[in-house]
Design an enzyme around this catalytic site. Sequence first.
Site, PDB file in Angstrom:
ATOM      1  N   CYS A 164      64.753  30.725  18.768  1.00 12.71           N
ATOM      2  CA  CYS A 164      65.760  32.028  18.841  1.00 12.71           C
ATOM      3  C   CYS A 164      66.731  32.066  17.793  1.00 12.71           C
ATOM      4  O   CYS A 164      67.554  33.364  17.944  1.00 12.71           O
ATOM      5  CB  CYS A 164      66.346  31.969  20.199  1.00 12.71           C
ATOM      6  N   HIS A 304      75.575  35.344  21.296  1.00 14.54           N
ATOM      7  CA  HIS A 304      73.976  35.052  21.734  1.00 14.54           C
ATOM      8  C   HIS A 304      73.733  35.458  22.975  1.00 14.54           C
ATOM      9  O   HIS A 304      72.607  36.030  23.339  1.00 14.54           O
ATOM     10  CB  HIS A 304      73.598  33.564  21.469  1.00 14.54           C
ATOM     11  N   LYS A 336      71.823  41.394  24.662  1.00  9.79           N
ATOM     12  CA  LYS A 336      70.845  40.993  25.458  1.00  9.79           C
ATOM     13  C   LYS A 336      70.792  41.524  27.038  1.00  9.79           C
ATOM     14  O   LYS A 336      69.961  41.795  27.557  1.00  9.79           O
ATOM     15  CB  LYS A 336      70.537  39.584  25.587  1.00  9.79           C
ATOM     16  N   PHE A 400      66.426  26.385  20.874  1.00 12.00           N
ATOM     17  CA  PHE A 400      65.834  25.494  21.295  1.00 12.00           C
ATOM     18  C   PHE A 400      65.638  24.276  20.151  1.00 12.00           C
ATOM     19  O   PHE A 400      65.540  24.662  19.091  1.00 12.00           O
ATOM     20  CB  PHE A 400      64.467  25.390  22.009  1.00 12.00           C
TER      21      PHE A 400
END
Length: 414
Positions: A164, A304, A336, A400
């Site tokens: 990501c 984020h 987001k 990740f």
Amino acid sequence: MSRKKIVVTGLSAVTPLGVTAQTSWERLIQGVSGIAPLTRFDCQDHATKIAAEVKGFEPEKYMPAKQTRRMELFAQFAVAGAKMLLEDARWTIPADRAHRTAVIIGCGIGGLDALERSQTTMLKSGPRKISAFFIPSLISNMAAGQVSIFTGAKGNNLVTTSACASGLHSIGTAFSELLLGRTDVAICGGTEASLTPLAMAGFNALKALSTRNDEPQLASRPFENNRDGFIMGEGCGLLLLETLEHAQARGATILAEVVGYGASGDAYHITAPEENGEGMSLAMQAALDEAGVAPGDVDHINAHGTSTKLNDITETKAIKRVFGKHAASIPITGNKSMIGHLLGAAGGVESVFSILTLHHGIIPGTINMVDPDPECDLDYVTDGSRKADVNYVLCNSFGFGGTNAAILYKRWDG
């Protein structure tokens, strides 16, 4: 000797809020959610039945129909984005400068849909029925490859694949290439289109996705106490970066300046961030250090903010580590909440929004934050969009494997 200035001269976005940067931005600052029931495939057996899909995208508007059948959606997004990007920058790559124009595009997963379809075909009909375009459409660097083919750019052609953080790492890599003098112009950002049965099942197996299926527009809730996971999204966000000399020589309109880039690793866990926020803070601090900017000079953080408990709390701790007492006074946004998590495209799209924030002096809000997580106690913008004098925006992306990226953008005042 003074360092080169690297500037942004064009933007494009294909997002769950719209097929252009302008439409996406207008809906973002209005607090519109792009999350809805998933229509891409039959998700009856899946725990999560909602997503942030791109609606109304017509690839034939940007490339011949024959070509669309030979590339996967993530590459189609990138080609369309590149065409809109060059139009926004009012620039066509001249033949004698093609070798000085790089294409560096992040993509976390690539053509997963092609893999799933082809596996079904092979099991049903055998290996001879696999298309010759299977591998060239699957590999994640094909977004950059197709953009190069369509635009004529012959400089460094590269994909950054770092989960990501892919999109932000691509912009940081392009920034570094420009600073080193290896190129004069770079098309960079991120693209992703992985709304597939296997991807959805995989993220559900990790317990990472929200299952608030009856309230899709309320499902993505960064920094909120009642969040239950992130929402998968798709799209593309691209920037055109140039050296200041190149931009001025062609009379380009300058939208912002890239002044600092930081990258780090947690060295901790394959999916969970380091809980004290050290890894994330290293990336943010490195971006500030490269820019020579003090923590108190940063006016906004585009977080984020995935809407997962571990990420949101850890990012909050990391911000406090870097900014100290100033952390409480920095407006923070979680894009987001409206566009979902665009995976490898997140950093590209969120960079577009960060630059538009600088350009317009409007900080987008974060929707769905009704009951703030008590461990997320900073100034998250939750009362609609906020007008502000913004000179520096820090944009974060984490992935990740403990991979972290942060880029500092500055309002252009030249």
